[in-house]
Enzyme design. Structure first.
Site: not given
Ligand code: UT7
Length: 319
Positions: A113, A246, A276
């Protein structure tokens, strides 16, 4: 003294728009979760036969037309991509042929990225060193090909697209300063840990990410690299007219603007519409804001990449 100016921008998005509701019919997710956690509402997804070079060629044609530069005037073509058409030849060589020219240097850059910012800095270095008078720098990706469409934690985050800029040597400064960084010890937090060997895929062909680890590092390094870059230019954060980080997550974008004390109105956001698009996200956002009239000649724009590797970098550009 020779400097590098951006003299034209262009971009291209595949026609197929996939909304969050469309995804919610395929995996256990919801529009509400995706919008709240990421700001993403939709993404463009390439048709099965559309490749990175296809998207790159369209973005390049638009950038060359905006610049009034012919493909035969280019001295170098650099494509930033993690989703090339082939192992080799490079996507840049394919783009060169499709633009109907030959002879100029052409190669790909792999910095995920951060790829577009890396490629821009390389092209700037070639121009300032007298190796090139004009350059085409492209970020082009079909990330839809490396997503596990059953993994809701990653498949909702990415989209396909391409953005391009044409650069020219000039006696007036355009790219004012830049910084590039990497930390290979963080390789596994964002990776497609596979390769082609002996006719098979060894490892995984799908993107894996520790989202929270990426989030934390991204916010920290985007802040640091903006400060380093303005300091290198002998300027301050107040001298930035537009911030284009980004486009990974609107929460990362807003946190970065806040840490840099830049008003929300000076932040260019496209992640809501494009998701993204990895190396394509920065030139796509730049082209959009140039064409809608927000970014105008004389404005100073901070372009920032961050992503797999781990890699990050920035360039401050006077348009
Ligand atoms: O190009 C650079 C690459 N990427 C990035 O910069 C991404 C950086 N990270 C992020 O943007 C965020 O960390 C995410 C958007 C990926 C995730 O957001 P978060 O607030 O950190 O959520 P999390 O990983 O803590 O997940 C919270 C919950 C989990 O459930 P439990 O374990 O709390 O029950 C996940 O299983 O959300 C769940 N979850 C979803 N639920 C519905 C994960 N993906 C999804 C989804 N829909 N698509």
């Amino acid at each position: 003294m020779t400097y590098t100016r951006i003299v034209g921008t262009g971009s291209f998005l595949p026609a197929n728009v996939v909304t969050n509701d469309d995804l919610a019919r395929r995996v256990d997710t919801s529009d509400e979760w995706i919008v709240t956690r990421t700001g993403i509402k939709q993404r463009h997804i390439a048709d099965p036969e559309q490749t990175s070079s296809d998207l790159a060629v369209e973005a390049s044609k638009a950038a060359l037309a905006a610049a009034g530069v012919g493909a035969d005037e280019l001295d170098v073509i650099i494509v930033a991509t993690s989703t090339p058409d082939f192992v080799f030849p490079s996507t840049a060589c394919l783009v060169q042929a499709r633009l109907g020219t030959k002879g100029c240097a052409a190669f790909d850059v792999q910095a995920v990225c951060s790829g577009f910012v890396y490629a821009l800095v390389l092209a700037d270095s070639l121009i300032r060193a007298g190796q090139a008078g004009s350059a085409l720098v492209i970020g082009s990706e079909v990330f839809s090909r490396i997503l596990d469409w059953n993994d809701r934690s990653t498949c909702v985050l990415f989209g396909d697209g391409a953005g391009a800029v044409v650069l020219r040597a000039d006696s007036r400064p355009g790219i004012l300063g830049s910084m590039l960084h990497a930390d290979g010890s963080q390789a596994e937090i964002l990776a497609v840990p596979g390769n082609v060997s002996g006719g098979s895929i060894i490892g995984s062909p799908f993107l894996r990410m520790d989202g929270q680890a990426v989030f934390k590092i991204a916010v920290k390094v985007l802040d640091e690299v903006a400060r380093e870059t303005v300091a290198r230019c002998g300027l301050s954060l107040d001298d930035i007219d537009w911030l284009i980080p980004h486009q990974a997550n609107v929460r990362i974008l807003e946190a970065t603007a806040k840490r840099l004390k830049l008003p929300r109105e000076r932040l260019i956001v496209t992640v809501d519409r494009h998701a993204n698009t990895s190396a394509a996200s920065v030139p796509l956002a730049l082209d959009l804001a140039v064409r809608d009239g927000r970014i105008r000649p004389g404005h100073r724009v901070m372009l920032q990449g961050v992503g797999g590797g781990f890699t990050w970098g920035a360039a401050l550009v006077e348009m």
